[in-house]
Design a protein around this motif. Structure first.
Motif, PDB file in Angstrom:
ATOM      1  N   GLY A 104      -6.933 -19.725  17.540  1.00 31.37           N
ATOM      2  CA  GLY A 104      -6.315 -18.434  17.843  1.00 31.37           C
ATOM      3  C   GLY A 104      -7.275 -17.278  17.624  1.00 31.37           C
ATOM      4  O   GLY A 104      -7.353 -16.361  18.438  1.00 31.37           O
ATOM      5  N   SER A 105      -8.031 -17.327  16.511  1.00 31.53           N
ATOM      6  CA  SER A 105      -8.956 -16.237  16.210  1.00 31.53           C
ATOM      7  C   SER A 105     -10.041 -16.138  17.266  1.00 31.53           C
ATOM      8  O   SER A 105     -10.395 -15.046  17.706  1.00 31.53           O
ATOM      9  CB  SER A 105      -9.615 -16.457  14.845  1.00 31.53           C
ATOM     10  OG  SER A 105      -8.646 -16.510  13.849  1.00 31.53           O
ATOM     11  N   LEU A 106     -10.575 -17.286  17.674  1.00 32.96           N
ATOM     12  CA  LEU A 106     -11.636 -17.258  18.679  1.00 32.96           C
ATOM     13  C   LEU A 106     -11.107 -16.715  20.002  1.00 32.96           C
ATOM     14  O   LEU A 106     -11.773 -15.916  20.668  1.00 32.96           O
ATOM     15  CB  LEU A 106     -12.220 -18.665  18.873  1.00 32.96           C
ATOM     16  CG  LEU A 106     -13.109 -19.142  17.726  1.00 32.96           C
ATOM     17  CD1 LEU A 106     -13.513 -20.593  17.930  1.00 32.96           C
ATOM     18  CD2 LEU A 106     -14.354 -18.276  17.617  1.00 32.96           C
ATOM     19  N   VAL A 116      -5.633  -6.293  18.512  1.00 28.88           N
ATOM     20  CA  VAL A 116      -5.515  -7.719  18.196  1.00 28.88           C
ATOM     21  C   VAL A 116      -4.186  -8.035  17.525  1.00 28.88           C
ATOM     22  O   VAL A 116      -3.535  -9.027  17.836  1.00 28.88           O
ATOM     23  CB  VAL A 116      -6.676  -8.160  17.281  1.00 28.88           C
ATOM     24  CG1 VAL A 116      -6.381  -9.497  16.657  1.00 28.88           C
ATOM     25  CG2 VAL A 116      -7.960  -8.227  18.058  1.00 28.88           C
ATOM     26  N   SER A 117      -3.760  -7.153  16.625  1.00 30.21           N
ATOM     27  CA  SER A 117      -2.551  -7.493  15.871  1.00 30.21           C
ATOM     28  C   SER A 117      -1.308  -7.501  16.744  1.00 30.21           C
ATOM     29  O   SER A 117      -0.305  -8.093  16.389  1.00 30.21           O
ATOM     30  CB  SER A 117      -2.382  -6.528  14.691  1.00 30.21           C
ATOM     31  OG  SER A 117      -2.504  -5.209  15.137  1.00 30.21           O
ATOM     32  N   GLY A 118      -1.352  -6.852  17.920  1.00 27.75           N
ATOM     33  CA  GLY A 118      -0.166  -6.828  18.762  1.00 27.75           C
ATOM     34  C   GLY A 118      -0.160  -7.838  19.886  1.00 27.75           C
ATOM     35  O   GLY A 118       0.838  -7.997  20.570  1.00 27.75           O
ATOM     36  N   GLU A 119      -1.278  -8.542  20.100  1.00 30.07           N
ATOM     37  CA  GLU A 119      -1.351  -9.460  21.237  1.00 30.07           C
ATOM     38  C   GLU A 119      -0.518 -10.721  20.993  1.00 30.07           C
ATOM     39  O   GLU A 119      -0.605 -11.334  19.938  1.00 30.07           O
ATOM     40  CB  GLU A 119      -2.807  -9.852  21.504  1.00 30.07           C
ATOM     41  CG  GLU A 119      -3.576  -8.834  22.304  1.00 30.07           C
ATOM     42  CD  GLU A 119      -3.085  -8.713  23.745  1.00 30.07           C
ATOM     43  OE1 GLU A 119      -2.388  -9.621  24.226  1.00 30.07           O
ATOM     44  OE2 GLU A 119      -3.423  -7.708  24.382  1.00 30.07           O
ATOM     45  N   THR A 120       0.252 -11.103  21.986  1.00 26.84           N
ATOM     46  CA  THR A 120       1.113 -12.269  21.849  1.00 26.84           C
ATOM     47  C   THR A 120       0.677 -13.410  22.748  1.00 26.84           C
ATOM     48  O   THR A 120       0.540 -14.547  22.300  1.00 26.84           O
ATOM     49  CB  THR A 120       2.557 -11.907  22.216  1.00 26.84           C
ATOM     50  OG1 THR A 120       2.853 -10.645  21.682  1.00 26.84           O
ATOM     51  CG2 THR A 120       3.507 -12.939  21.667  1.00 26.84           C
ATOM     52  N   ALA A 121       0.460 -13.101  24.013  1.00 31.05           N
ATOM     53  CA  ALA A 121       0.214 -14.161  24.989  1.00 31.05           C
ATOM     54  C   ALA A 121      -0.953 -15.088  24.606  1.00 31.05           C
ATOM     55  O   ALA A 121      -0.834 -16.300  24.763  1.00 31.05           O
ATOM     56  CB  ALA A 121      -0.008 -13.553  26.373  1.00 31.05           C
ATOM     57  N   PRO A 122      -2.067 -14.559  24.078  1.00 30.48           N
ATOM     58  CA  PRO A 122      -3.174 -15.467  23.780  1.00 30.48           C
ATOM     59  C   PRO A 122      -2.891 -16.416  22.615  1.00 30.48           C
ATOM     60  O   PRO A 122      -3.537 -17.451  22.509  1.00 30.48           O
ATOM     61  CB  PRO A 122      -4.329 -14.524  23.409  1.00 30.48           C
ATOM     62  CG  PRO A 122      -3.931 -13.198  23.894  1.00 30.48           C
ATOM     63  CD  PRO A 122      -2.452 -13.162  23.872  1.00 30.48           C
ATOM     64  N   ILE A 123      -1.948 -16.048  21.733  1.00 27.15           N
ATOM     65  CA  ILE A 123      -1.728 -16.923  20.583  1.00 27.15           C
ATOM     66  C   ILE A 123      -0.574 -17.882  20.783  1.00 27.15           C
ATOM     67  O   ILE A 123      -0.368 -18.789  19.981  1.00 27.15           O
ATOM     68  CB  ILE A 123      -1.502 -16.104  19.280  1.00 27.15           C
ATOM     69  CG1 ILE A 123      -0.313 -15.176  19.429  1.00 27.15           C
ATOM     70  CG2 ILE A 123      -2.736 -15.344  18.903  1.00 27.15           C
ATOM     71  CD1 ILE A 123       0.091 -14.521  18.130  1.00 27.15           C
ATOM     72  N   LEU A 124       0.177 -17.706  21.882  1.00 23.82           N
ATOM     73  CA  LEU A 124       1.333 -18.567  22.129  1.00 23.82           C
ATOM     74  C   LEU A 124       0.988 -20.048  21.993  1.00 23.82           C
ATOM     75  O   LEU A 124       1.717 -20.813  21.370  1.00 23.82           O
ATOM     76  CB  LEU A 124       1.867 -18.325  23.541  1.00 23.82           C
ATOM     77  CG  LEU A 124       2.775 -17.137  23.795  1.00 23.82           C
ATOM     78  CD1 LEU A 124       3.098 -17.055  25.279  1.00 23.82           C
ATOM     79  CD2 LEU A 124       4.043 -17.259  22.992  1.00 23.82           C
ATOM     80  N   PHE A 125      -0.118 -20.444  22.614  1.00 23.92           N
ATOM     81  CA  PHE A 125      -0.442 -21.870  22.673  1.00 23.92           C
ATOM     82  C   PHE A 125      -1.663 -22.227  21.861  1.00 23.92           C
ATOM     83  O   PHE A 125      -2.153 -23.335  21.939  1.00 23.92           O
ATOM     84  CB  PHE A 125      -0.667 -22.292  24.124  1.00 23.92           C
ATOM     85  CG  PHE A 125       0.319 -21.684  25.057  1.00 23.92           C
ATOM     86  CD1 PHE A 125       1.651 -22.039  24.976  1.00 23.92           C
ATOM     87  CD2 PHE A 125      -0.081 -20.741  25.976  1.00 23.92           C
ATOM     88  CE1 PHE A 125       2.565 -21.461  25.817  1.00 23.92           C
ATOM     89  CE2 PHE A 125       0.838 -20.168  26.821  1.00 23.92           C
ATOM     90  CZ  PHE A 125       2.170 -20.521  26.746  1.00 23.92           C
ATOM     91  N   THR A 126      -2.198 -21.271  21.096  1.00 31.20           N
ATOM     92  CA  THR A 126      -3.402 -21.597  20.353  1.00 31.20           C
ATOM     93  C   THR A 126      -3.173 -21.638  18.836  1.00 31.20           C
ATOM     94  O   THR A 126      -3.903 -22.309  18.139  1.00 31.20           O
ATOM     95  CB  THR A 126      -4.520 -20.579  20.639  1.00 31.20           C
ATOM     96  OG1 THR A 126      -3.996 -19.268  20.475  1.00 31.20           O
ATOM     97  CG2 THR A 126      -5.033 -20.732  22.052  1.00 31.20           C
TER      98      THR A 126
END
Lengths: 292, 413
Positions: free
Chosen positions: A144-146, A209-219
């Motif tokens: 997720g971080s990457l 970064v703290s508000g992004e959702t879509a990139p962390i959904l599956f990571t």
């Protein structure tokens, strides 16, 4: 003469109507911002308490707090910045201080722009394909971080480049004339002057970064995980995903509405604070540099 | 002698310094290559996975479709198979075969024809019974697992066409988990995305333009310095918060105003996206307007034109390409936006005819379904193919912006 007068009158009337309308629209947009903020602040304020930010979610996420989501988001912010900040700043230094104008620079610039234009959900897909599946990190803080780091990389590069551009060339010339090498000039003269603005960019990207959702959904994001991550290969909860879950697909949407308002408020606070902090820093250092 | 040694040391020092400089420069260069490498990797992974859709049969892994040996049909399209099992096509003659009613058969239907004892305690007689049933029913089309295919199966396995790119793009049904054959038509999703995004721009462009004109040409400097950061703050609010706000405020509002059964509609999505696109449009068009040369404005005013006439006859035409760039970028943001749209549009995968019905966009589809799609499966690959489409659309939009603004900068020189 009379006709002209009437024409002028019509002209003036049209103008004042148009201007009044434009003014109204502009203030309405700002009013809209305040409505959104006020709505969430008013509804969320009563929810926020010490327990809310320090306890685990309970009763199917309708009670308790959002502690693990806050910690998860902090970890993600830290992780993504550990990656994006050094890489972004170094890249910007190369682009602004080292490479000469030409097709190489053009390509790098264009690619950075393209990366900035990639929709966040595509970053999610990419992060899943590369980090989660190919490199076998699994759903983890690392993946997720990457993913988030790559997402904000163009932002970091752009703000850093702008800060470097703002440094007057006379500083560089003076340093080089004294026999300093390119890197010495960059690291001891240019960077210290540009540092406050670079820091501002960093803080702004933290808000992003703290508000992004879509990139962390599956990571990385976990639907419900009442414990804190212990390693970078652990899954974690995160504030934006938590808000999405409890407002759309929680076990009891009505009962968890209050928690949703609270979570939204915390997110808004993070964004507002990072924005204000960035502005304050800019102002503070702006004065200081000028005085020197 | 002594002199020479010192010279050597200085030589070494400069050498070392030069090497250090080179190493640092290499590190810097590698860092700046990161974005390019990432773009290439994104393209690579997206397309590698996405292309897989067209290399696989759209039937569930390990399953097969079989017909009676006397049947003349050899191949069927995915859409035809769906219609058969939905009982929309009931006769083989409709597909160019014999005039015979179609009898769809799924594994679980076997219990209607044979008792539990006949099938065996652990279904060990399944294969022979399925074989028996298929061979005695001329109009049958059977869908069952390969492990139930007996060694001397009498039926004929049907060939299923792979999905072609054209079918993928023009197919009107999106049922990636449908049984027996997945329906992968992305037309409703593409249209849904475009409808919602253009709806958003229709709302946001006039408002954004008006605000940009006010900020750039009419407002006093102090007012501008007060308003602009606030409007930019709109861009900082996370999309999931917009989605939440849309869900609890705009969705019920749309439902009440238009008296709809559900408020989760394309319109709700457009409104939320319009709010989100406003800062982009305003900032970029305002910058463009600010670049209008002062001399041009003054010339217009000197000719007796009013302030308003100057704005729409001089400033707006001059900054047209900047305004266009802002509008295009706004559309780009709207097309790629995921969470807010996912939360307020209702996500019905049908071809939209009105903005007052639920629609589903490409990003929302990916976000909603990827979690359930088995890694490496047909559905998973289809979602990556959707990602490719999204990537291509946004890439083209970025290029378009580049072209538009480039032309603008030429004009100035």
């Amino acid at each position: 003469m009379k006709k002209e007068n009437r024409l002028a009158k019509v002209k003036r009337r049209n103008q004042s109507i148009a201007f009044g309308l434009f003014q109204l629209i502009s203030y309405s947009i700002v009013a809209l911002l305040f409505i959104i903020l006020a709505f969430i602040v008013i509804k969320g304020f009563s929810v926020i308490s010490w327990e809310f930010i320090t306890e685990m979610p309970k009763e199917g996420m309708t009670q308790g707090g959002i502690y693990p989501a806050i910690i998860g988001t902090l970890c993600l912010v830290l992780g993504s910045m550990l990656f994006a900040f050094p890489v972004g700043v170094l890249a910007a230094i190369y682009m602004n201080e080292y490479v000469k104008d030409g097709w190489g620079k053009k390509i790098i610039k264009q690619m950075t722009n393209n990366l900035a234009g990639v929709p966040s959900i595509v970053f999610g897909l990419f992060g899943m394909a590369l980090f989660v599946n190919k490199l076998e990190f699994g759903d983890s803080l690392l993946a997720g971080s990457l993913t988030l780091g790559l997402l904000v990389l163009p932002v970091v590069i752009r703000t850093t480049e702008e800060s470097l551009k703002a440094v007057d060339d006379t500083f560089r010339h003076a340093s080089l004339a004294l026999g300093a090498s390119k890197w010495q000039t960059t690291s001891r003269v240019v960077l210290p002057i540009a540092f406050p603005n670079i820091l501002t960019g960093l803080i702004l990207s933290i808000g992003r970064v703290s508000g992004e959702t879509a990139p962390i959904l599956f990571t990385v994001a976990a639907y419900f995980l009442p414990k804190l991550p212990t390693s970078i290969f652990d899954q974690a909860m995160a504030l934006p995903y938590h808000l999405y879950v409890i407002s759309t697909s929680g076990t009891n949407i009505e009962a968890s509405r209050a928690m949703a308002y609270g979570t939204a408020l915390i997110l808004i606070i993070i964004v507002l604070v990072s924005n204000l902090l960035a502005n304050a820093l800019r102002k503070y250092f702006g004065k200081k540099v000028k005085m020197n | 002698m002594y002199f020479c040694g010192e010279n050597k040391i200085t030589d070494l020092k400069t050498n070392f310094k030069q090497i250090k400089e080179k190493v640092i420069e290499t590190i810097l260069m590698l860092s700046s290559a990161t974005t390019s490498i990432t773009v290439v990797l994104i393209v690579f992974f997206l397309f590698i996975e996405g292309v897989g859709v067209f290399n696989k049969k759209p039937i569930e892994e390990g399953f097969l479709l079989a017909v009676h040996p006397s049947n003349t049909i050899k191949k069927l399209e995915p859409a035809q198979i769906k219609d058969i099992f939905d009982k929309k096509i009931t006769n083989w003659s409709a597909l160019g075969g014999k005039n015979e009613p179609i009898v769809p058969f799924r594994t679980e239907d076997i219990t209607e024809f044979y008792s539990e004892e006949e099938l065996g305690e652990n279904f060990e007689h399944f294969p022979e019974k399925i074989d028996e049933y298929v061979s005695k029913t001329p109009g049958v089309i059977a869908f069952f697992s390969e492990k139930y295919k007996s060694n001397n199966f009498h039926g004929r396995e049907l060939d299923i066409n792979k999905i072609t790119v054209r079918e993928f793009l023009s197919g009107e049904e999106w049922f990636p988990t449908a049984h027996p054959v997945a329906q992968m038509g992305v037309k409703p999703l593409i249209l849904g995305t475009l409808w919602v995004s253009f709806g958003a721009i229709l709302i946001a462009l006039p408002i954004g333009l008006a605000a940009a004109i006010y900020l750039s040409e009419i407002a006093r400097k102090r007012t501008r310095n007060f308003l602009k950061p606030l409007i930019e703050l709109l861009a900082g609010i996370p999309s999931v918060v917009y989605g939440f706000f849309g869900l609890v405020v705009i969705v019920p509002l749309v439902q009440d105003v238009f008296n709809l059964p559900v408020g989760e509609t394309g319109l709700a999505g457009s409104i939320v996206l319009a709010i989100m696109a406003l800062p982009t449009i305003i900032t970029i068009s305002e910058d463009a307007m600010n670049n209008t040369p002062r001399a041009m404005k003054e010339a217009s005013l000197a000719l007796g034109a009013s302030h308003w006439q100057t704005i729409y006859k001089v400033v707006i035409p001059y900054s047209a390409s900047g305004i266009t760039a802002g509008a295009i970028l706004g559309i780009g943001r709207a097309i790629g936006e995921t969470m807010a749209v996912l939360m307020v549009t209702g996500n019905a995968a049908v071809i939209p005819h009105t903005l007052l019905a639920p629609v589903r966009t490409i990003p929302a589809t990916i976000a909603a379904e990827l979690g359930e799609a088995a890694s490496g499966g047909m559905h998973y690959k289809a979602l990556f193919a959707l990602g490719c489409i999204l990537f291509i659309i946004t890439f083209c939009i970025n290029m378009l912006v580049e072209v538009v603004t480039h032309r603008n900068s030429h004009k100035k020189h």
